[in-house]
Design a protein around this motif. Sequence first.
Motif, PDB file in Angstrom:
ATOM      1  N   THR A   1      26.464   5.881  15.326  1.00 24.76           N
ATOM      2  CA  THR A   1      26.203   4.895  16.387  1.00 24.76           C
ATOM      3  C   THR A   1      26.611   3.476  16.015  1.00 24.76           C
ATOM      4  O   THR A   1      26.968   2.700  16.898  1.00 24.76           O
ATOM      5  CB  THR A   1      24.709   4.893  16.775  1.00 24.76           C
ATOM      6  OG1 THR A   1      23.920   4.611  15.613  1.00 24.76           O
ATOM      7  CG2 THR A   1      24.294   6.217  17.372  1.00 24.76           C
ATOM      8  N   LEU A   2      26.592   3.136  14.741  1.00 31.76           N
ATOM      9  CA  LEU A   2      26.844   1.749  14.339  1.00 31.76           C
ATOM     10  C   LEU A   2      28.249   1.489  13.809  1.00 31.76           C
ATOM     11  O   LEU A   2      28.700   0.351  13.795  1.00 31.76           O
ATOM     12  CB  LEU A   2      25.818   1.318  13.270  1.00 31.76           C
ATOM     13  CG  LEU A   2      24.355   1.333  13.701  1.00 31.76           C
ATOM     14  CD1 LEU A   2      23.455   0.950  12.544  1.00 31.76           C
ATOM     15  CD2 LEU A   2      24.132   0.413  14.889  1.00 31.76           C
TER      16      LEU A   2
ATOM     17  N   LEU B   1      19.529  12.387   5.326  1.00 32.51           N
ATOM     18  CA  LEU B   1      20.905  12.689   5.714  1.00 32.51           C
ATOM     19  C   LEU B   1      21.074  12.621   7.227  1.00 32.51           C
ATOM     20  O   LEU B   1      22.039  12.045   7.729  1.00 32.51           O
ATOM     21  CB  LEU B   1      21.316  14.066   5.198  1.00 32.51           C
ATOM     22  CG  LEU B   1      22.708  14.542   5.609  1.00 32.51           C
ATOM     23  CD1 LEU B   1      23.779  13.680   4.970  1.00 32.51           C
ATOM     24  CD2 LEU B   1      22.897  15.994   5.217  1.00 32.51           C
ATOM     25  N   SER B   2      20.132  13.189   7.961  1.00 35.16           N
ATOM     26  CA  SER B   2      20.201  13.153   9.426  1.00 35.16           C
ATOM     27  C   SER B   2      20.107  11.728   9.942  1.00 35.16           C
ATOM     28  O   SER B   2      20.855  11.337  10.850  1.00 35.16           O
ATOM     29  CB  SER B   2      19.082  14.000  10.023  1.00 35.16           C
ATOM     30  OG  SER B   2      19.183  15.333   9.606  1.00 35.16           O
ATOM     31  N   ALA B   3      19.201  10.933   9.369  1.00 35.74           N
ATOM     32  CA  ALA B   3      19.059   9.541   9.792  1.00 35.74           C
ATOM     33  C   ALA B   3      20.332   8.755   9.513  1.00 35.74           C
ATOM     34  O   ALA B   3      20.801   7.977  10.365  1.00 35.74           O
ATOM     35  CB  ALA B   3      17.865   8.894   9.094  1.00 35.74           C
ATOM     36  N   CYS B   4      20.942   8.958   8.345  1.00 41.29           N
ATOM     37  CA  CYS B   4      22.192   8.267   8.010  1.00 41.29           C
ATOM     38  C   CYS B   4      23.338   8.707   8.921  1.00 41.29           C
ATOM     39  O   CYS B   4      24.171   7.886   9.311  1.00 41.29           O
ATOM     40  CB  CYS B   4      22.557   8.500   6.551  1.00 41.29           C
ATOM     41  SG  CYS B   4      21.478   7.631   5.400  1.00 41.29           S
ATOM     42  N   ALA B   5      23.383   9.987   9.261  1.00 45.25           N
ATOM     43  CA  ALA B   5      24.437  10.481  10.154  1.00 45.25           C
ATOM     44  C   ALA B   5      24.304   9.840  11.540  1.00 45.25           C
ATOM     45  O   ALA B   5      25.299   9.437  12.147  1.00 45.25           O
ATOM     46  CB  ALA B   5      24.370  11.999  10.259  1.00 45.25           C
TER      47      ALA B   5
END
Length: 158
Positions: free
Chosen positions: A68-69, A59-63
């Motif tokens: 950013t993208l 979840l943190s990585a996806c957020a």
Amino acid sequence: KSFATAQYWNAIAAISAGLIANKATEFSDLRPVGNLSVDEAIIFKGGTLMPFDIALFVLSACAILASTLWSENYGNDRSTVESDHEKRKHWYSDILNAFYTTISSKQILYTGLICSLFEGSMYIFVFMWTPAIKELGGGGEMPFGVLFGEKYAPSHNM
């Protein structure tokens, strides 16, 4: 076509998540954080909590990736001069607009209902069947991640 593609990849993700979660529970034993005994501890790590730790990381990585993208979608391009009606727009106006759009289109309504019913069956499986399966299995450890993946496997054959 897009609904079928979304369901297909949803099934792939669910099966993969179930298998990874099952393997993660075997990685380490459930133990208290710090030097407390099991009876004194409030916070634990490892064991059956590992899938939740993995989910927090994902979840943190996806957020981070999304923030950013992805660029912001501001909707319709409005002129700099707004009418009096737009100035008095309520906080719930967009929610009402989405509601009316959903109920006026049978395709959108049926798609939402199908997704909701399917996901509802998943919640029933996870929260209601888990204790029943554990009881039927003699109270021992059960491969719940594998069972979760098997629940989604039939939807993979779409």
